[in-house]
Design an enzyme around this catalytic site. Structure first.
Site, short mmCIF file in Angstrom:
data_model
loop_
_atom_site.label_atom_id
_atom_site.label_comp_id
_atom_site.label_asym_id
_atom_site.label_seq_id
_atom_site.Cartn_x
_atom_site.Cartn_y
_atom_site.Cartn_z
N LYS A 178 -0.91 -1.06 -4.69
CA LYS A 178 -1.85 0.06 -4.84
C LYS A 178 -1.02 1.27 -5.23
CE LYS A 178 -5.18 -0.54 -1.30
NZ LYS A 178 -5.62 -0.08 0.02
N PHE A 209 -10.04 -0.07 -0.14
CA PHE A 209 -9.66 -1.07 0.84
C PHE A 209 -10.20 -2.41 0.36
CE2 PHE A 209 -9.59 -3.54 4.70
CZ PHE A 209 -8.38 -3.15 5.27
N ASP A 266 0.87 -1.18 0.00
CA ASP A 266 0.00 0.00 0.00
C ASP A 266 0.91 1.23 0.00
OD1 ASP A 266 -2.44 1.42 0.28
OD2 ASP A 266 -2.33 1.36 2.44
P1 5GP Z 1 1.77 -0.45 3.89
O1 5GP Z 1 2.82 -0.43 4.95
O2 5GP Z 1 2.32 -0.83 2.52
O3 5GP Z 1 1.01 0.86 3.83
O4 5GP Z 1 0.67 -1.50 4.30
C1 5GP Z 1 0.88 -2.83 4.22
C2 5GP Z 1 -0.09 -3.64 5.03
O5 5GP Z 1 -1.31 -2.93 5.32
C3 5GP Z 1 -0.49 -4.84 4.22
O6 5GP Z 1 0.42 -5.91 4.40
C4 5GP Z 1 -1.88 -5.11 4.75
O7 5GP Z 1 -1.80 -5.90 5.92
C5 5GP Z 1 -2.43 -3.75 5.11
N1 5GP Z 1 -3.22 -3.20 3.99
C6 5GP Z 1 -2.92 -2.17 3.19
N2 5GP Z 1 -3.89 -1.95 2.28
C7 5GP Z 1 -4.83 -2.89 2.51
C8 5GP Z 1 -6.11 -3.19 1.90
O8 5GP Z 1 -6.58 -2.57 0.93
N3 5GP Z 1 -6.78 -4.24 2.44
C9 5GP Z 1 -6.33 -4.97 3.48
N4 5GP Z 1 -7.09 -5.97 3.91
N5 5GP Z 1 -5.15 -4.71 4.09
C10 5GP Z 1 -4.41 -3.68 3.61
#
Ligand code: 5GP
Length: 178
Positions: A130, A151, A102
């Protein structure tokens, strides 16, 4: 608890096909290198299980669990390791298997953490990215699908531990996200 998802983002058959393609690439890229696939719990559990069974060279499997501080929808980049690897990874070829990138902050931390243990190489296989939300530049060698800024749940991804068991990836209705 809702049971109907109007917005399927990635269908079951598309997931199956892409997993086969990524497994074929890993099989090609890692011939004679016996990679260690590191499944990041819990979201990547089904992706890893399906992927590793289609990789047709010798490989090993290990697990890590991390928690990222922040709300369900926004990670902060401050990561706590809840379960570390069992294996030593010095001189190993490591592939981190993630559910979704994300902001990229969690993966950025994980990659730095594992790189500090002197593996031979570290690459990333992520089911989803994303791009609209990415804050740090992370090179992912294997990417399943790019998804819009919603999400998403299913195929391992949860919302408050629900929906992991969906066989497809769907957008969570905004009203449920709150
Ligand atoms: P980041 O550190 O890249 O922002 O977030 C990573 C983590 O956030 C992912 O491994 C996941 O656990 C959670 N996450 C981020 N976006 C989503 C989403 O759209 N859906 C879900 N279920 N989890 C997400």
């Amino acid at each position: 608890m809702i049971t109907k998802f109007d917005e399927v983002i990635v269908g079951e058959e598309d997931i199956r096909r892409r997993v086969l393609e990524i497994a074929a690439k890993i099989t090609d890229d890692y011939r004679d290198r016996e990679p260690l696939l590191v499944c990041v719990l819990k979201g990547a559990v089904f992706f890893t299980a399906d992927l590793v069974r289609q990789v047709s060279i010798p490989c090993e499997l290990d697990f890590m669990a991390v928690s990222s501080y922040g709300s369900a929808a926004d990670s902060s980049g401050v990561v706590r390791i809840l379960k570390d690897l069992d294996a030593y990874i010095t001189d190993r070829h490591v592939i981190i298997v993630e559910d979704i990138v994300d902001s990229g902050l969690t993966l950025s931390y994980l990659r730095k953490n594992l790189t500090a243990r002197n593996p031979a190489s570290v690459e990333v296989a992520t089911l989803l990215t994303k791009p609209a939300r990415q804050k740090v530049d992370i090179k992912c060698k294997y990417v399943g699908f790019e998804v819009p800024d919603r999400f998403v749940v299913g195929y391992g991804l949860d919302f408050n531990e629900h929906y992991r068991n969906l066989r497809f990836i769907a957008a969570l209705p905004e009203e449920e996200l709150g």
